[in-house]
Design a protein around this motif. Structure first.
Motif, PDB file in Angstrom:
ATOM      1  N   GLU A 381     -26.633  52.524  31.048  1.00 16.37           N
ATOM      2  CA  GLU A 381     -25.596  53.271  30.341  1.00 16.37           C
ATOM      3  C   GLU A 381     -24.208  52.708  30.608  1.00 16.37           C
ATOM      4  O   GLU A 381     -23.263  52.984  29.878  1.00 16.37           O
ATOM      5  N   THR A 382     -24.069  51.912  31.658  1.00 12.07           N
ATOM      6  CA  THR A 382     -22.791  51.295  32.003  1.00 12.07           C
ATOM      7  C   THR A 382     -23.071  50.091  32.888  1.00 12.07           C
ATOM      8  O   THR A 382     -24.210  49.895  33.324  1.00 12.07           O
ATOM      9  N   ASP A 383     -22.045  49.280  33.121  1.00  8.27           N
ATOM     10  CA  ASP A 383     -22.191  48.122  34.001  1.00  8.27           C
ATOM     11  C   ASP A 383     -21.609  48.481  35.360  1.00  8.27           C
ATOM     12  O   ASP A 383     -20.387  48.593  35.519  1.00  8.27           O
ATOM     13  N   ALA A 384     -22.485  48.674  36.338  1.00  7.98           N
ATOM     14  CA  ALA A 384     -22.040  49.088  37.659  1.00  7.98           C
ATOM     15  C   ALA A 384     -21.055  48.101  38.271  1.00  7.98           C
ATOM     16  O   ALA A 384     -20.109  48.494  38.959  1.00  7.98           O
ATOM     17  N   SER A 385     -21.262  46.811  38.035  1.00  3.10           N
ATOM     18  CA  SER A 385     -20.384  45.811  38.642  1.00  3.10           C
ATOM     19  C   SER A 385     -18.980  45.841  38.063  1.00  3.10           C
ATOM     20  O   SER A 385     -18.015  45.476  38.731  1.00  3.10           O
ATOM     21  N   SER A 386     -18.852  46.284  36.820  1.00  2.00           N
ATOM     22  CA  SER A 386     -17.525  46.438  36.217  1.00  2.00           C
ATOM     23  C   SER A 386     -16.866  47.729  36.698  1.00  2.00           C
ATOM     24  O   SER A 386     -15.685  47.745  37.047  1.00  2.00           O
ATOM     25  N   ASP A 387     -17.641  48.808  36.726  1.00  2.00           N
ATOM     26  CA  ASP A 387     -17.107  50.088  37.187  1.00  2.00           C
ATOM     27  C   ASP A 387     -16.578  49.986  38.612  1.00  2.00           C
ATOM     28  O   ASP A 387     -15.607  50.651  38.978  1.00  2.00           O
ATOM     29  N   ALA A 388     -17.217  49.156  39.425  1.00  2.00           N
ATOM     30  CA  ALA A 388     -16.907  49.100  40.851  1.00  2.00           C
ATOM     31  C   ALA A 388     -15.526  48.535  41.147  1.00  2.00           C
ATOM     32  O   ALA A 388     -14.957  48.821  42.210  1.00  2.00           O
ATOM     33  N   ILE A 389     -14.955  47.737  40.240  1.00  2.00           N
ATOM     34  CA  ILE A 389     -13.749  46.993  40.590  1.00  2.00           C
ATOM     35  C   ILE A 389     -12.580  47.185  39.637  1.00  2.00           C
ATOM     36  O   ILE A 389     -11.433  46.914  39.996  1.00  2.00           O
ATOM     37  N   SER A 390     -12.843  47.632  38.414  1.00  2.00           N
ATOM     38  CA  SER A 390     -11.808  47.580  37.369  1.00  2.00           C
ATOM     39  C   SER A 390     -10.553  48.346  37.746  1.00  2.00           C
ATOM     40  O   SER A 390      -9.428  47.840  37.616  1.00  2.00           O
ATOM     41  N   GLY A 391     -10.705  49.578  38.215  1.00  2.00           N
ATOM     42  CA  GLY A 391      -9.531  50.378  38.546  1.00  2.00           C
ATOM     43  C   GLY A 391      -8.661  49.737  39.603  1.00  2.00           C
ATOM     44  O   GLY A 391      -7.427  49.760  39.514  1.00  2.00           O
ATOM     45  N   ALA A 392      -9.299  49.139  40.592  1.00  2.00           N
ATOM     46  CA  ALA A 392      -8.543  48.519  41.681  1.00  2.00           C
ATOM     47  C   ALA A 392      -7.739  47.324  41.191  1.00  2.00           C
ATOM     48  O   ALA A 392      -6.577  47.131  41.582  1.00  2.00           O
ATOM     49  N   TYR A 393      -8.327  46.503  40.350  1.00  2.00           N
ATOM     50  CA  TYR A 393      -7.633  45.314  39.846  1.00  2.00           C
ATOM     51  C   TYR A 393      -6.461  45.694  38.951  1.00  2.00           C
ATOM     52  O   TYR A 393      -5.364  45.118  39.049  1.00  2.00           O
ATOM     53  N   ILE A 394      -6.679  46.648  38.063  1.00  2.36           N
ATOM     54  CA  ILE A 394      -5.615  47.056  37.137  1.00  2.36           C
ATOM     55  C   ILE A 394      -4.448  47.663  37.895  1.00  2.36           C
ATOM     56  O   ILE A 394      -3.278  47.321  37.670  1.00  2.36           O
ATOM     57  N   ALA A 395      -4.751  48.560  38.834  1.00  2.00           N
ATOM     58  CA  ALA A 395      -3.687  49.242  39.571  1.00  2.00           C
ATOM     59  C   ALA A 395      -2.929  48.280  40.480  1.00  2.00           C
ATOM     60  O   ALA A 395      -1.693  48.322  40.551  1.00  2.00           O
ATOM     61  N   SER A 396      -3.640  47.411  41.186  1.00  2.00           N
ATOM     62  CA  SER A 396      -2.968  46.514  42.126  1.00  2.00           C
ATOM     63  C   SER A 396      -2.086  45.511  41.406  1.00  2.00           C
ATOM     64  O   SER A 396      -0.985  45.182  41.879  1.00  2.00           O
ATOM     65  N   PHE A 397      -2.536  45.034  40.236  1.00  2.00           N
ATOM     66  CA  PHE A 397      -1.685  44.106  39.498  1.00  2.00           C
ATOM     67  C   PHE A 397      -0.447  44.812  38.960  1.00  2.00           C
ATOM     68  O   PHE A 397       0.659  44.272  39.026  1.00  2.00           O
ATOM     69  N   SER A 398      -0.617  46.008  38.440  1.00  2.00           N
ATOM     70  CA  SER A 398       0.526  46.762  37.907  1.00  2.00           C
ATOM     71  C   SER A 398       1.568  46.992  38.998  1.00  2.00           C
ATOM     72  O   SER A 398       2.775  46.860  38.770  1.00  2.00           O
ATOM     73  N   ASP A 399       1.103  47.335  40.198  1.00  2.00           N
ATOM     74  CA  ASP A 399       2.032  47.569  41.299  1.00  2.00           C
ATOM     75  C   ASP A 399       2.719  46.273  41.726  1.00  2.00           C
ATOM     76  O   ASP A 399       3.930  46.243  41.951  1.00  2.00           O
ATOM     77  N   TYR A 400       1.965  45.193  41.813  1.00  3.25           N
ATOM     78  CA  TYR A 400       2.535  43.914  42.227  1.00  3.25           C
ATOM     79  C   TYR A 400       3.588  43.421  41.246  1.00  3.25           C
ATOM     80  O   TYR A 400       4.667  42.967  41.638  1.00  3.25           O
ATOM     81  N   LEU A 401       3.299  43.567  39.953  1.00  2.10           N
ATOM     82  CA  LEU A 401       4.227  43.085  38.940  1.00  2.10           C
ATOM     83  C   LEU A 401       5.541  43.860  38.977  1.00  2.10           C
ATOM     84  O   LEU A 401       6.625  43.289  38.849  1.00  2.10           O
ATOM     85  N   GLY A 402       5.445  45.175  39.165  1.00  2.00           N
ATOM     86  CA  GLY A 402       6.651  45.993  39.167  1.00  2.00           C
ATOM     87  C   GLY A 402       7.352  46.049  40.511  1.00  2.00           C
ATOM     88  O   GLY A 402       8.574  45.884  40.602  1.00  2.00           O
ATOM     89  N   SER A 403       6.597  46.273  41.586  1.00  2.00           N
ATOM     90  CA  SER A 403       7.205  46.494  42.904  1.00  2.00           C
ATOM     91  C   SER A 403       7.638  45.200  43.574  1.00  2.00           C
ATOM     92  O   SER A 403       8.674  45.161  44.234  1.00  2.00           O
ATOM     93  N   THR A 404       6.850  44.142  43.422  1.00  2.00           N
ATOM     94  CA  THR A 404       7.162  42.880  44.105  1.00  2.00           C
ATOM     95  C   THR A 404       7.933  41.913  43.210  1.00  2.00           C
ATOM     96  O   THR A 404       8.996  41.420  43.588  1.00  2.00           O
ATOM     97  N   LEU A 405       7.401  41.631  42.034  1.00  2.00           N
ATOM     98  CA  LEU A 405       8.059  40.664  41.154  1.00  2.00           C
ATOM     99  C   LEU A 405       9.228  41.265  40.382  1.00  2.00           C
ATOM    100  O   LEU A 405      10.058  40.523  39.841  1.00  2.00           O
ATOM    101  N   LYS A 406       9.267  42.584  40.271  1.00  2.00           N
ATOM    102  CA  LYS A 406      10.375  43.281  39.590  1.00  2.00           C
ATOM    103  C   LYS A 406      10.489  42.880  38.117  1.00  2.00           C
ATOM    104  O   LYS A 406      11.587  42.773  37.568  1.00  2.00           O
ATOM    105  N   TYR A 407       9.354  42.670  37.475  1.00  2.00           N
ATOM    106  CA  TYR A 407       9.383  42.334  36.042  1.00  2.00           C
ATOM    107  C   TYR A 407       9.482  43.633  35.254  1.00  2.00           C
ATOM    108  O   TYR A 407       8.658  44.541  35.413  1.00  2.00           O
ATOM    109  N   GLU A 408      10.499  43.724  34.386  1.00  2.00           N
ATOM    110  CA  GLU A 408      10.759  44.953  33.645  1.00  2.00           C
ATOM    111  C   GLU A 408      10.590  44.737  32.143  1.00  2.00           C
ATOM    112  O   GLU A 408      11.111  43.774  31.586  1.00  2.00           O
TER     113      GLU A 408
END
Length: 550
Positions: A381-408
């Motif tokens: 019904e879903t791909d367990a390997s995708s479910d396991a990581i997607s949220g972490a990758y999306i959130a960590s990149f969003s934080d890095y781009l805004g908090s560290t690189l300051k891209y607006e």
């Protein structure tokens, strides 16, 4: 007297209405603008508030450092946009990138630069950017669902920055990359259209930052490998000869996925065997995964290929014999295999292998397991390997781009171009050489043409044993049919890791990948500077040619 003075005035007064009603007057006299309605004004206000990609190129920079093999490397991280233009100079798209450049690198440098991207098609490149070889990455364990925030993000000791500068590119329509002006999205949504956009983006970056004298490399993942095949040839045709191409978790040929063809079942068999080995579903289980994979390769290119070629005319005896051997290699039941006509598609395998425990195996990484609501179903019904990581990758990149690189920017970061209404992909491809355009692209043909034209072009194919999205045996088949002569075959190399599609999720595999890449980069740059092309290498029939130890 009075009448004499009034006559010209009266005559003029009579003439004015006549002129006003004439066609000439109607053209010369501006019409009074119609007052905008409230609805029109509201629409204009909304459109004025839309976020648009910039026509003028932007960039923000951040200084940092990373320690690799005990040595500190200071670098500049940047996030920005490249403006793509057509041959007339009209801006057609804004391509978003993040780059990592070793401090002291100047225009004209001979330090290598690598362009990296994910695939999809329609995927941005934050997966590679946050998980693989950048100086910053999200740390993952093996193979577990990542817990919710906060996530473990920090310096990456397995970064490639000690060997090359790194530029991560987002395809148009993904991330912050967007068409500009009246250019339609479909101008970039296709095999050849996408490759052309990346060629323009790379040429622009190299020109803007003075990297024409740098050794240049491509590193694509998944559909990004198909892009790399076309892109290597396109760049060469435009005057940019590459030093190397890294193919990570490859799918370069969509032709074998057409209904009625049997190659896809051959491609999957060694991956099925590796997965069954990992989950301990094999009797007389060998000590290592490479052994069962070698057995599955031999069976796939021998008895299994012969049996599938017979189609419905296969004898009962041969069907029974092949099903028995398939069962031994894959852990599936003999009767199940026979009911599937010896052709077990991927979703059925994912569901069937662990059916007794009510678990399914992942597609991107078959080490991961999931639980379905319906344990009796036909497919996961879903791909367990995708479910396991997607949220972490999306959130960590969003934080890095805004908090560290300051891209607006007020643009939303588009996680897939497929999120846009009306998204379609043009799969036609004009491969090098004579013939009609391909309806299902195979850019291994393009890559082979590029390697024949450039005797120094190195290609490294990196594969995960547990990758069920782009099985490694299919990659071996595609690259093994580029029709290279012996000297050119010396430039093609394969590596394998105990991991899935995103091989870097396994920290041990990432460490080995970095070691393999470091050696390969040194060889690629050294060979390009030598006086003669590389010499042919001997090959073995037991394993793919020029396999690196890992």
């Amino acid at each position: 007297m009075i009448r004499t003075h009034l006559a010209p005035i009266l005559a003029a007064a009579i003439l004015v209405p006549a002129l006003a009603s004439s066609p000439l007057s109607a053209q010369d006299t501006p019409a009074r603008p119609k007052a905008a309605s409230a609805a029109d004004r509201a629409k204009e206000e909304v459109e004025a508030a839309w976020a648009h990609a910039p026509v003028d190129e932007q960039e923000v920079r951040h200084r940092d450092s990373v320690t690799i093999a005990g040595r500190r490397y200071p670098y500049t991280a940047s996030a920005g946009t490249l403006t793509l233009r057509n041959v007339e100079g009209k801006p057609t798209a804004s391509m978003f990138y993040t780059a990592y450049t070793l401090d002291g690198t100047k225009p004209g440098t001979k330090r290598p630069v690598t362009f990296l991207y994910n695939g999809g098609p329609g995927s941005p490149s934050f997966w590679l950017r946050m998980g693989s070889f950048a100086p910053i990455r999200i740390r993952t364990t093996n193979p577990e669902f990542i817990r919710p925030a906060p996530y473990d993000v920090g310096p990456n000791p397995d970064s490639l920055l000690d060997k090359t500068d790194l530029v991560f590119l987002d395809a148009i329509g993904t991330g912050y990359s967007r068409p500009l002006g009246d250019t339609k999205p479909e101008a970039f949504y296709g095999t050849d259209e996408d490759a052309d956009a990346f060629a323009r983006g790379i040429l622009r970056y190299v020109t803007k930052y003075g990297r024409w004298m740098s050794p240049k490399f491509l590193l694509g993942e998944s559909y990004g490998t198909l892009r790399s095949g076309a892109l290597a040839y396109q760049l060469q045709e435009r005057g940019m000869a590459l030093n190397g191409v890294v193919l990570l978790s490859s799918i370069m040929n969509y032709g074998y996925r057409q209904p009625g063809l049997d190659q896809v079942y051959l491609n999957y068999l060694p991956s099925y065997a590796a997965t069954a080995w990992y989950h301990n579903r094999i009797a007389n289980r060998p000590a290592d995964v490479a052994t069962i994979v070698a057995e599955a390769r031999a069976f796939a290119t021998g008895p299994y290929m012969s049996a599938l070629a017979k189609g419905q005319s296969i004898s009962d005896a041969e069907r029974d014999q092949v099903a028995q051997r398939m069962s031994q290699l894959t852990g599936l039941g003999v009767d199940f295999i026979k009911r599937a006509n010896l052709r077990v598609d991927l979703p059925r395998f994912q569901k069937e292998l662990l059916r007794g425990s009510a678990r399914t195996v992942g597609r991107f990484d078959s080490r991961y397991t999931g639980i379905d609501a319906d344990a009796a179903g036909e497919r996961p019904e879903t791909d367990a390997s995708s479910d396991a990581i997607s949220g972490a990758y999306i959130a960590s990149f969003s934080d890095y781009l805004g908090s560290t690189l300051k891209y607006e920017t007020e643009l939303p970061y588009r996680q897939s171009a497929r999120d846009a209404a009306g998204w379609t992909w043009n799969w036609k491809h004009a491969a090098p050489g004579p013939g009609q355009p391909q309806n299902n692209p195979n850019t291994a043909i393009d890559l082979g043409a590029a390697m024949r034209a450039n005797p120094y072009l190195k290609v490294l194919s990196m594969n995960g044993y547990y990758d069920m999205a782009t099985p490694f045996f299919g990659t071996e088949n595609d690259l093994g049919h580029m029709m290279l002569d012996r000297a050119q075959q010396a430039n093609l190399r394969f590596t394998y890791y105990p991991a899935g599609h995103m091989t870097y999720l396994n920290p041990e595999a990432l460490h080995q990948m970095k070691a393999d890449l470091a050696q390969w980069y040194d060889e690629a740059v050294s060979d390009a500077r030598s006086a003669t092309p590389p010499v042919p290498a001997t090959t073995s029939s037991a394993t793919p040619p020029n396999q690196m130890p890992n």
